[in-house]
Structure formats: structure tokens, C-alpha cells
Scaffold this motif. Structure first.
Motif, PDB file in Angstrom:
ATOM      1  N   MET A   1      -6.365  -6.596 -14.460  1.00 41.02           N
ATOM      2  CA  MET A   1      -5.403  -7.353 -15.279  1.00 41.02           C
ATOM      3  C   MET A   1      -4.051  -6.655 -15.325  1.00 41.02           C
ATOM      4  O   MET A   1      -3.008  -7.306 -15.315  1.00 41.02           O
ATOM      5  N   LEU A   2      -4.056  -5.309 -15.374  1.00 44.57           N
ATOM      6  CA  LEU A   2      -2.806  -4.563 -15.413  1.00 44.57           C
ATOM      7  C   LEU A   2      -1.980  -4.822 -14.158  1.00 44.57           C
ATOM      8  O   LEU A   2      -0.745  -4.998 -14.243  1.00 44.57           O
ATOM      9  N   ARG A   3      -2.652  -4.852 -13.006  1.00 44.52           N
ATOM     10  CA  ARG A   3      -1.931  -5.125 -11.762  1.00 44.52           C
ATOM     11  C   ARG A   3      -1.319  -6.516 -11.776  1.00 44.52           C
ATOM     12  O   ARG A   3      -0.186  -6.703 -11.318  1.00 44.52           O
ATOM     13  N   TYR A   4      -2.054  -7.471 -12.315  1.00 43.56           N
ATOM     14  CA  TYR A   4      -1.540  -8.841 -12.403  1.00 43.56           C
ATOM     15  C   TYR A   4      -0.299  -8.901 -13.293  1.00 43.56           C
ATOM     16  O   TYR A   4       0.697  -9.563 -12.957  1.00 43.56           O
ATOM     17  N   VAL A   5      -0.333  -8.193 -14.436  1.00 42.05           N
ATOM     18  CA  VAL A   5       0.820  -8.175 -15.344  1.00 42.05           C
ATOM     19  C   VAL A   5       2.023  -7.540 -14.669  1.00 42.05           C
ATOM     20  O   VAL A   5       3.156  -8.052 -14.768  1.00 42.05           O
ATOM     21  N   ILE A   6       1.804  -6.428 -13.970  1.00 40.83           N
ATOM     22  CA  ILE A   6       2.910  -5.752 -13.272  1.00 40.83           C
ATOM     23  C   ILE A   6       3.515  -6.666 -12.207  1.00 40.83           C
ATOM     24  O   ILE A   6       4.749  -6.745 -12.066  1.00 40.83           O
ATOM     25  N   GLU A   7       2.665  -7.375 -11.471  1.00 41.38           N
ATOM     26  CA  GLU A   7       3.165  -8.292 -10.447  1.00 41.38           C
ATOM     27  C   GLU A   7       4.017  -9.387 -11.068  1.00 41.38           C
ATOM     28  O   GLU A   7       5.066  -9.759 -10.526  1.00 41.38           O
ATOM     29  N   ARG A   8       3.579  -9.929 -12.202  1.00 40.95           N
ATOM     30  CA  ARG A   8       4.348 -10.987 -12.872  1.00 40.95           C
ATOM     31  C   ARG A   8       5.687 -10.443 -13.372  1.00 40.95           C
ATOM     32  O   ARG A   8       6.714 -11.129 -13.285  1.00 40.95           O
ATOM     33  N   LEU A   9       5.671  -9.230 -13.917  1.00 40.83           N
ATOM     34  CA  LEU A   9       6.909  -8.634 -14.414  1.00 40.83           C
ATOM     35  C   LEU A   9       7.898  -8.377 -13.281  1.00 40.83           C
ATOM     36  O   LEU A   9       9.100  -8.642 -13.413  1.00 40.83           O
ATOM     37  N   VAL A  10       7.400  -7.865 -12.168  1.00 42.42           N
ATOM     38  CA  VAL A  10       8.274  -7.612 -11.015  1.00 42.42           C
ATOM     39  C   VAL A  10       8.856  -8.918 -10.500  1.00 42.42           C
ATOM     40  O   VAL A  10      10.055  -9.014 -10.190  1.00 42.42           O
ATOM     41  N   ALA A  11       8.021  -9.950 -10.415  1.00 45.36           N
ATOM     42  CA  ALA A  11       8.504 -11.259  -9.947  1.00 45.36           C
ATOM     43  C   ALA A  11       9.576 -11.809 -10.886  1.00 45.36           C
ATOM     44  O   ALA A  11      10.575 -12.387 -10.440  1.00 45.36           O
ATOM     45  N   MET A  12       9.383 -11.605 -12.211  1.00 46.28           N
ATOM     46  CA  MET A  12      10.371 -12.086 -13.176  1.00 46.28           C
ATOM     47  C   MET A  12      11.696 -11.356 -13.009  1.00 46.28           C
ATOM     48  O   MET A  12      12.775 -11.977 -13.033  1.00 46.28           O
ATOM     49  N   LEU A  13      11.643 -10.038 -12.827  1.00 40.04           N
ATOM     50  CA  LEU A  13      12.867  -9.253 -12.676  1.00 40.04           C
ATOM     51  C   LEU A  13      13.603  -9.609 -11.389  1.00 40.04           C
ATOM     52  O   LEU A  13      14.840  -9.694 -11.371  1.00 40.04           O
ATOM     53  N   VAL A  14      12.861  -9.819 -10.316  1.00 38.73           N
ATOM     54  CA  VAL A  14      13.487 -10.211  -9.047  1.00 38.73           C
ATOM     55  C   VAL A  14      14.157 -11.574  -9.195  1.00 38.73           C
ATOM     56  O   VAL A  14      15.292 -11.788  -8.737  1.00 38.73           O
ATOM     57  N   THR A  15      13.467 -12.505  -9.848  1.00 43.77           N
ATOM     58  CA  THR A  15      14.038 -13.842 -10.065  1.00 43.77           C
ATOM     59  C   THR A  15      15.293 -13.765 -10.918  1.00 43.77           C
ATOM     60  O   THR A  15      16.294 -14.439 -10.640  1.00 43.77           O
ATOM     61  N   LEU A  16      15.253 -12.935 -11.967  1.00 41.67           N
ATOM     62  CA  LEU A  16      16.426 -12.778 -12.825  1.00 41.67           C
ATOM     63  C   LEU A  16      17.595 -12.198 -12.040  1.00 41.67           C
ATOM     64  O   LEU A  16      18.749 -12.633 -12.205  1.00 41.67           O
ATOM     65  N   ALA A  17      17.326 -11.223 -11.181  1.00 39.85           N
ATOM     66  CA  ALA A  17      18.392 -10.627 -10.366  1.00 39.85           C
ATOM     67  C   ALA A  17      19.028 -11.667  -9.452  1.00 39.85           C
ATOM     68  O   ALA A  17      20.257 -11.701  -9.284  1.00 39.85           O
ATOM     69  N   ILE A  18      18.206 -12.527  -8.864  1.00 33.97           N
ATOM     70  CA  ILE A  18      18.734 -13.580  -7.982  1.00 33.97           C
ATOM     71  C   ILE A  18      19.586 -14.558  -8.775  1.00 33.97           C
ATOM     72  O   ILE A  18      20.674 -14.957  -8.346  1.00 33.97           O
ATOM     73  N   ILE A  19      19.093 -14.959  -9.962  1.00 34.20           N
ATOM     74  CA  ILE A  19      19.838 -15.903 -10.802  1.00 34.20           C
ATOM     75  C   ILE A  19      21.184 -15.314 -11.215  1.00 34.20           C
ATOM     76  O   ILE A  19      22.230 -15.991 -11.153  1.00 34.20           O
ATOM     77  N   VAL A  20      21.183 -14.052 -11.646  1.00 35.52           N
ATOM     78  CA  VAL A  20      22.422 -13.402 -12.087  1.00 35.52           C
ATOM     79  C   VAL A  20      23.402 -13.296 -10.927  1.00 35.52           C
ATOM     80  O   VAL A  20      24.605 -13.562 -11.086  1.00 35.52           O
ATOM     81  N   THR A  21      22.906 -12.942  -9.759  1.00 37.61           N
ATOM     82  CA  THR A  21      23.792 -12.794  -8.599  1.00 37.61           C
ATOM     83  C   THR A  21      24.423 -14.124  -8.210  1.00 37.61           C
ATOM     84  O   THR A  21      25.648 -14.219  -8.045  1.00 37.61           O
TER      85      THR A  21
END
Length: 317
Positions: A1-21
Motif C-alpha cells: 500500500m505504501l508503494r501505491y501511495v508513493i506512486e500516486r503522490l509522484v504522479a500528482m506532483l508531476v501533473t502539477l508541474a506540467i499544469i504550472v508550466t
């Protein structure tokens, strides 16, 4: 479950970076200039201000300065036109509470009303009650919230005088709630219709299922089997749409706040685009993006908690 949470968090941060850019580039490429149309400003003064805030640099360089200030100083920019020389965060922290207030209240109103209407429509399936509820659902889903807001503002506020035409920023307590009643109700109509339609379909299918027939054969009445088993099982899938529905309400409040002159994030977004005020527009965009991504993250994590196959990636051990 921890790996799944980390993957979701990384995906969210990458998406946010793309949106901001992308958002930064699009906002800076919008027609017009923040310092145009000011008769009191000479060309030399305009050039000096553009140099001070790096607006005379290429876009990648401007973006680099923005990231540097945001991550090293916590500085998300300064309003240069709407609220001259006021830090963006100082503006936002006074407007976020009122926006969250009307959005959360709209959600809290829409859930019980939508659930009640959905249950009634399912139990009274193929009767005039069901047809009436279904007709209202279609209207509320098809017509944008700002149309209902305008109609209510004209008939209930202007013609009847039952509500204030625009929001009274000096009101408190019940007077504040009364002043916000129309925008809250206008925002709640669409979610009420979605919850009603979703629950009606789920409950109508559940009522005709085999386990409901078994419950009746064991001696439960129609009402007992529906309340104890049907509604409970139909409400579980409803959780999947509640969190994303909050994002939809916030999107509708962008226009609603402008119509009722509510000093929230929605009106701030519209005004900053019209000004134009680059820093304010980008800050509001980041705020709404973070809220949207957090709601998606909550939904993803809830799927992972409920269904182990999701966090395992559908793989068989």
C-alpha cells in the motif's frame, strides 16, 4: 500500500508541474501588457518595471525566476495591477475562506437532498413521481449553474426582494448565510441532479436483484428490505462521485462568485484575467489545480483501500 501511495503522490506532483508550466507559458503569452493603458506611466517607467519583474526576459528565463522565488523564498509573486504591490498570498488568504464556505455548503446540501430524491424516484419507479424527478434532473444537469443563478437573482432578489441582489461583505452570522443563499443553491442544483440520477439507477437495479428477493422471502417487508439492504448497498458506489463532485462545484463558483460580487477566488480569477494580472492569475490557477489533484488523489487512495487489485496493479501473485 505504501508503494501505491508513493506512486500516486509522484504522479500528482508531476501533473502539477506540467499544469504550472503550461499555465505560466499561456498566461504570459496572452495578448496585452500589464502596464499598457496607463496614461500616467511613461515608456521609461514601463521599461523599468518590466526589467524589475523580469518581464523583458525570454519566457524560459521568466519561468526560472518564478520557480526560484517560489521554492527558495516562498514568494508566489506580487500583484502588479489589481492590487498593486500586494503579495499574491496576502490576497488569496482573505478570499479562500469565503470560496470554501459556499462550495462546502453546496456539497453538504446537495448530498442529502440528492439521496432523498434518488430513493424516492427508485421506489416510485415508472410512476408520475419518478417521471417528475427525472425531468427535473435532466433540466438541472443540462442548464449551467450560472443560468439558474441569474434567474434566481432576477426573480427572487430583484423582483421579490427576498434575498440581496449581491453579496453583502459586511454581513455576519445568519445575515451572511442569507446573503449567500442564492449562490449556494445555484451551485447545489447540478450536484443534486447528479446524485439523484446516480442513486436512482443504482437503487432501482438493487431492488430487482436476487438478494433483495431472498430478503423478502425471509419475511422482510418491501420497506424493510429496501432500507436495510437496498439503500445501504446502493450508497457505497455513490462514494466514488462525491469527492470529484466537489471539484465540479468549485469550477461553477468561478462564474457564480462574479455574478453575486462575492469576494472569493472565482471573482479574483476572472478579474485577474481581464486586468491582466499575470501573477494573480497563475496563483489562482495553481490553487484550483492543487484542489483538483488532491480530490483525484483521495479517490485513487480510496480505490486502493477498498479494492486490493487496484494497488496491486491488477497483477496476480
Amino acid at each position: 500500500m505504501l508503494r501505491y501511495v508513493i506512486e500516486r503522490l509522484v504522479a500528482m506532483l508531476v501533473t502539477l508541474a506540467i499544469i504550472v508550466t503550461i499555465g505560466f507559458m499561456v498566461i504570459r503569452l496572452m495578448p496585452g501588457n500589464m502596464f499598457e493603458g496607463n496614461p500616467d506611466m511613461t515608456a521609461e517607467q514601463q521599461a523599468a518595471l518590466e526589467a524589475k519583474y523580469h518581464l523583458d526576459k525570454p519566457l524560459p528565463v521568466q519561468y526560472g525566476y518564478f520557480l526560484r522565488d517560489a521554492f527558495t523564498k516562498g514568494d508566489w509573486g506580487t500583484s502588479l495591477k489589481l492590487y498593486p504591490n500586494v503579495p499574491v498570498w496576502d490576497i488569496m488568504k482573505t478570499r479562500i475562506p469565503i470560496s470554501m464556505y459556499i462550495n462546502i455548503l453546496s456539497l453538504l446540501i446537495s448530498l442529502p437532498v440528492g439521496i432523498i430524491l434518488g430513493i424516492v424516484a427508485a421506489i416510485k419507479k415508472n410512476t408520475w413521481v419518478d417521471y417528475l424527478v427525472s425531468f427535473l434532473v435532466v433540466i438541472c444537469i443540462s442548464v449551467p449553474s450560472f443560468v439558474f443563478a441569474t434567474l434566481m437573482q432576477y426573480f427572487l432578489a430583484f423582483k421579490l426582494g427576498s434575498f440581496p441582489i449581491i453579496y453583502d461583505a459586511t454581513s455576519t452570522g445568519f445575515q451572511q448565510l442569507h446573503s449567500l443563499a442564492l449562490p449556494i443553491f445555484a451551485l447545489a442544483l447540478g450536484p443534486i441532479a447528479r446524485v439523484t440520477r446516480y442513486l436512482r439507477a443504482e437503487l432501482a437495479e438493487t431492488i430487482n436483484s436476487d438478494f433483495m428477493l431472498l430478503a423478502k422471502t425471509k419475511g422482510l417487508t418491501e420497506a424493510q428490505s429496501t432500507i436495510n439492504h437496498g439503500i445501504r448497498n446502493s450508497l457505497l458506489p455513490l462514494m466514488n462521485i462525491i469527492v470529484p463532485m466537489f471539484t465540479g462545484i468549485m469550477g461553477g463558483s468561478l462564474v457564480i462568485e462574479t455574478i453575486f460580487a462575492i469576494p472569493g477566488m472565482g471573482g479574483m480569477m476572472v478579474n485577474s484575467i481581464n486586468a491582466p494580472d499575470y501573477e494573480v492569475t497563475l496563483a489562482v490557477l495553481i490553487f484550483y489545480s492543487i484542489i483538483s489533484l488532491l480530490t483525484i488523489l483521495i479517490v485513487d487512495l480510496s480505490y486502493g483501500v477498498v479494492d486490493p487489485r487496484v494497488r496491486m496493479g491488477g497483477k496476480k501473485e
